[in-house]
Structure formats: structure tokens, C-alpha cells
Design an enzyme around this catalytic site. Structure first.
Site, PDB file in Angstrom:
ATOM      1  CD  GLU A  46      52.321  62.676  60.042  1.00 21.72           C
ATOM      2  OE1 GLU A  46      51.876  63.809  59.891  1.00 21.72           O
ATOM      3  OE2 GLU A  46      51.933  61.892  60.948  1.00 21.72           O
ATOM      4  CD  GLU A  90      48.548  65.042  57.388  1.00 21.86           C
ATOM      5  OE1 GLU A  90      48.709  65.467  58.549  1.00 21.86           O
ATOM      6  OE2 GLU A  90      48.562  63.841  57.090  1.00 21.86           O
TER       7      GLU A  90
END
Length: 519
Positions: free
Chosen positions: A353, A458
Site C-alpha cells: 500500500e 486483502e
């Protein structure tokens, strides 16, 4: 994927950036090459601390509402207004704030349980000039930027701030704050040295961070190694790998922090020992025939400013200097070289991220190419996982050209029906329909025969707070995601293996044992 209240940029990530995960013309891909897809669980909160997943870890830290990165505002009880760094730093600190802008918010750097530096949002530090004038001009803290907090033992929201010259800060007027108050004077509203603190001590919201930096610096060099070792030895154990195999999963995604490459003596405040825990994870994975995806969750300086990337105070420093890039390359090489011979090493995710605009495309591309080369130096079989930047302009193909000609490239996208008000207004059925319709379209857009593999790194069977969802609703929501995400050409990884009762729908172990999800 964490419980922080992310900005609207996260909305564009969840909904749109799923499209923005580069494709390559490189071949050797799952689905095309009949590679068994990954069905994994994230071992989150283990080797990179996330306080929301095990809040009891922080209970014994003295003054644990004054951790690194806590955002605080200081209201003068005598004047009735807030301390404020004029122009967001570079000049004087005054007391005419209305608590409506970032200029009135100060981020803590913790020296010990009572001594701190104060950083403003521009990055400047509060200190003294001319002996008593309070300013926010320093780029890095020194002795003159160090303050002691003296709390009222009967009302912890009231405190005095003692400067390095031995005197307390006082508010003489809204325009004049100085460090020259000598006496006690009591804790009443007439005392110019007393401040009322707000936004401090609010666990699990944007004002306080509880990550690896906060826990290790909070406990300090004597206690932190003991606390972390106990956590590593108990949060994930061998029986968990046996359980993972039993329920039908074939892989784990293991978030790690950059300090792991410097074991046993990583830079302070981080402590050694996490690499030994990762060694055990590989040993267990080999025993039970489970694949391991190493995920660099926390890069030097933080690639996104969030607690789960081990940011100290919410700042995002990764990529601003070549030093952080080279440090990260070193970490990737350390990890790949250490585990390249393990039959369980399946993939190395170079960074988790990274966030735009703090991380530029050029910086990320150069790092990804260098990271790919380092992995290939030690392994020709491990997949190399890239993540597109979060936030910023929607650029769905920004990594396409970089990926051309490279082998075994995987793009990681995270898909949560959370973290933005857009999802809060949906019914359970609308959430399910969103998965079947919108998520399917997103996956289709980023899946091509000549492109990279797609990995839903995720996801979770959790719904936004406030939704009146039955057990059957949650089962149907989980089944929808399993069906749609099962089309991802590399596979998926659910978050996470274990969590506290408060977050039970983030706890795969609980979800399995209570019949909410089945593989």
C-alpha cells in the site's frame, strides 16, 4: 484494510484503483499456466504490530495515551483558545487557535513517559528561541525542542508543559506564548501555564497510533524485547498452520517490517527477534505443505503514514530520499536470500500500500524494477508482487509498461466494502450485489491473457458498523466474495487469522469455528 478512518482517497482505491493494477506482457501466469490459485490467510498483527488486533499489548505502557504520533491540541484554560503554530510552522507559536485547522494539532515524539518533542503538520518541531520565545522552526529536534509534560494527578486532561530552560510555558495573551513561568499557582482556570488537552488518549481513531513504533518506543529498550518476544511466541503458533491446512487453505501472507533485516540489533526503537519467528513460520509451512507470501508491510520511513506501516507520527517519508529506497532493497534481498531455498517460498511482495502523492510513480517504478532484479538474483521461481499506489489520480495502467517482459509478476489489490461513507449507506443485499457486479467488473478489467496475475491480497467478510446483519447475511456476503475473488488469477488472502472478540468478523479462526465461512 485497517480500522483507521481513511480519507476519501481510500474510496477511490477500493472502488477504482482495483482497476489500476498494471498488466504486463510476460507470460507464465496462473489460469493460463494451470498454476493452483492461492487460498491464503494474512498473519496480520503478528510481526508488524497493529494495536486494534491485540490492544492488551499496550496496557502496561506508562502514559499509554501519550504514544508516538498521538495528535494533541492544547487549550489555554486562562485564555480559552488553543496553541497554534502560525503558518503551520516557521515562526511563533501563539494561542489564538480555534481547533479548526491542522495548525492547532501537534504530534508527539516520545522520549520517555514524560518527555516529548512536539511536531506540527508541516514537519517543523516546537522549541525555544532567544531563551523563552516558543517557536516552530526546527527541522529536527534537539535539546531546545524537548518538553516535559506534568499532568494533574486528579485530572489527567490538564497539564503543564515544562521547557528545556526549566520554566513552564504560559499564555500571556493570544499573541504571546513564552517559556518563563516559575511557580505552581494551582490547576485552576486562572493559571496561565495550565492547558486542557483534547484529542489525546482516544484509542483506535485518527488521533492515536498503535503500531510497531509506538509499542517498542513506549515500553523502551528494557521491556520491549520481552513484550514482543512473548507476543511473537503466542499470537501465531504451529497449531495455527495445522488449522490452516485443515480448513482447506494452501498459503499464508506474512506481513513483516523492514527492521527484520537488521536482526538481532535493528535500529531503535525496534527490537530483534522477528526473523526467528519468521524462520519458525517457514518451518511450519514446510511441515504442513503451505506456501508463504512474504509481504513487506512496513518500509523505512513509512510508505503511507499509517500505523500498520510502522510510521512514527503519521508522516510518510519512504521514497523521499534514495536512502530509504536502498534500505528497502536491502530488506528484499535479505528476505529472498534467506528463504530462497525453502520449498514454501512462493512470492515476495515488495511493498504494501504505497500512497500517492507522497510516493511518485517514478520512485515506485524504479524501486519495483530494482526489487524485481534482487528477487531474481536469488530466486527464479518466486513470484514478485507489486501494489499500485493508493489515492491520487486514478491511473489504472501506470505499471503496465514497467511489467512488460518480466516474469512472474503479480498485482495485489485490496477489496473491502469499508473505510468510506459510500459503503455505510448500503443494505446487506446491496453490499452483496456490489460484490457480484462491481467487483466482478473490476476483476475482469484487470485480467488479460497476456497480463500479470491478479491477487486479492486483502479482503474480509466484515460489513460497516451499524448494519443490522444476521448470521445468514454475513454468510451470504462471505460466499459472494469467495465466488468473485475466486476468479483472481493468482488467488486471494483473507484478513486475518486472529483478532479480539470486538473484531470477531476479522477473525478467521472465529468465523470458521462458528460457521460463518467455509472453504
Amino acid at each position: 484494510m485497517k480500522l483507521e478512518a481513511f480519507s476519501i482517497a481510500w474510496f477511490y482505491f477500493c472502488i477504482n484503483v482495483s482497476f489500476s493494477n498494471g498488466r504486463s506482457v510476460s507470460g507464465n501466469y496462473s489460469g493460463i499456466n494451470n498454476i493452483p490459485p492461492v487460498r491464503a490467510v494474512n498473519l496480520g498483527g503478528w510481526l508488524v504490530t497493529e494495536g486494534w488486533m491485540r490492544p492488551s499489548l499496550f496496557d502496561a505502557i506508562p502514559n499509554n495515551d501519550f504514544l508516538d504520533g498521538t495528535r494533541m491540541q492544547f487549550k489555554s484554560v486562562a485564555v480559552g483558545t488553543f496553541l497554534r503554530a502560525e503558518n503551520d510552522g516557521g515562526t511563533n507559536v501563539v494561542a489564538k487557535g480555534t481547533a479548526e485547522t491542522d495548525w492547532e494539532t501537534f504530534r508527539l515524539w516520545r522520549m520517555n513517559e514524560t518527555t516529548f518533542n512536539l511536531r506540527v503538520s508541516s514537519g517543523k518541531f516546537v522549541g525555544l528561541r532567544n531563551g523563552i520565545d516558543v517557536v516552530a522552526v526546527a527541522d529536527a529536534p534537539t535539546v531546545t525542542e524537548t518538553f516535559e509534560f506534568h499532568r494533574n494527578p486528579h485530572d489527567f486532561n490538564r497539564l503543564r508543559i515544562k521547557a528545556s530552560n526549566g520554566f513552564f510555558l504560559q499564555v500571556k495573551s493570544k499573541e504571546l506564548v513564552s517559556a518563563d513561568y516559575e511557580g505552581d499557582g494551582g490547576w485552576g482556570d486562572e493559571n496561565p501555564s495550565v492547558f486542557l488537552i483534547t484529542n489525546g488518549g482516544k484509542l483506535r481513531n485518527e488521533y492515536q497510533m498503535r503500531g510497531e513504533y509506538q509499542i517498542t518506543n513506549g515500553y523502551g529498550p528494557l521491556l520491549a524485547p520481552k513484550v514482543m518476544k512473548e507476543h511473537w511466541n503466542t499470537f501465531v503458533v504451529e497449531n495455527d498452520f495445522k488449522f490452516i491446512k485443515k480448513i482447506g487453505l494452501n498459503a499464508v501472507r506474512v506481513p513483516v517490517g523492514w527492521w527484520i533485516a537488521y536482526d538481532p540489533n535493528p535500529p531503535k526503537p525496534f527490537v530483534g527477534g522477528s526473523v526467528l519467528a519468521l524462520d519458525k513460520a517457514f518451518s511450519w509451512a514446510e511441515k504442513y505443505g503451505i506456501k508463504v507470501i512474504i509481504n513487506l508491510h512496513a518500509a523505512p520511513g513509512s510508505q503511507n503514514g499509517w500505523e500498520h506501516s510502522a510510521s512514527r507520527d503519521g508522516s510518510q517519508e519512504w521514497g523521499k530520499t534514495n536512502h530509504t529506497i536502498q534500505q528497502t532493497i536491502h530488506v528484499i534481498e535479505f528476505l529472498t536470500a534467506r528463504y530462497a531455498k525453502s520449498p514454501s517460498l512462493y512470492a515476495v511482495e515488495l511493498i504494501n500500500e504505497p500512497r500517492s502523492p507522497g510516493v511518485s510513480l517514478d520512485t515506485l517504478s524504479n524501486f519495483y524494477r530494482a526489487g524485481y532484479d534482487v528477487v531474481r538474483k536469488h530466486s527464479q521461481t518466486a513470484y514478485v508482487v507489486w501494489s499500485n499506489r493508493l489515492a491520487g489520480p486514478h491511473q489504472p495502467r501506470e505499471l503496465f509498461n514497467l511489467a512488460k517482459g518480466l516474469n512472474k509478476i503479480v498485482i495485489d489489490v485490496h477489496m473491502y466494502n469499508l473505510f468510506t461513507s459510500f459503503f455505510d449507506g448500503l443494505t446487506v443485499q446491496e453490499h452483496i450485489d456490489y460484490v457480484y457486479n462491481n467487483r466482478s467488473a473490476e476483476l475482469k478489467e484487470i485480467t488479460t491473457p497476456d497480463g500479470p496475475l491478479v491477487f486479492i491480497g486483502e479482503w474480509v467478510a466484515e460489513l460497516p458498523a451499524g448494519i443490522n446483519a444476521t448470521k445468514d447475511d454475513r454468510i451470504r456476503f462471505g460466499e459472494a466474495q469467495l465466488q468473485v475473488f475466486g476468479r483472481a488469477t493468482f488467488g486471494w488472502a483473507i484478513w486475518g487469522l486472529r483478532n479480539v472478540e470486538k473484531n470477531k468478523y476479522w477473525n478467521l479462526e472465529w468465523m470458521i469455528n462458528n460457521g460463518y465461512i467455509k472453504f
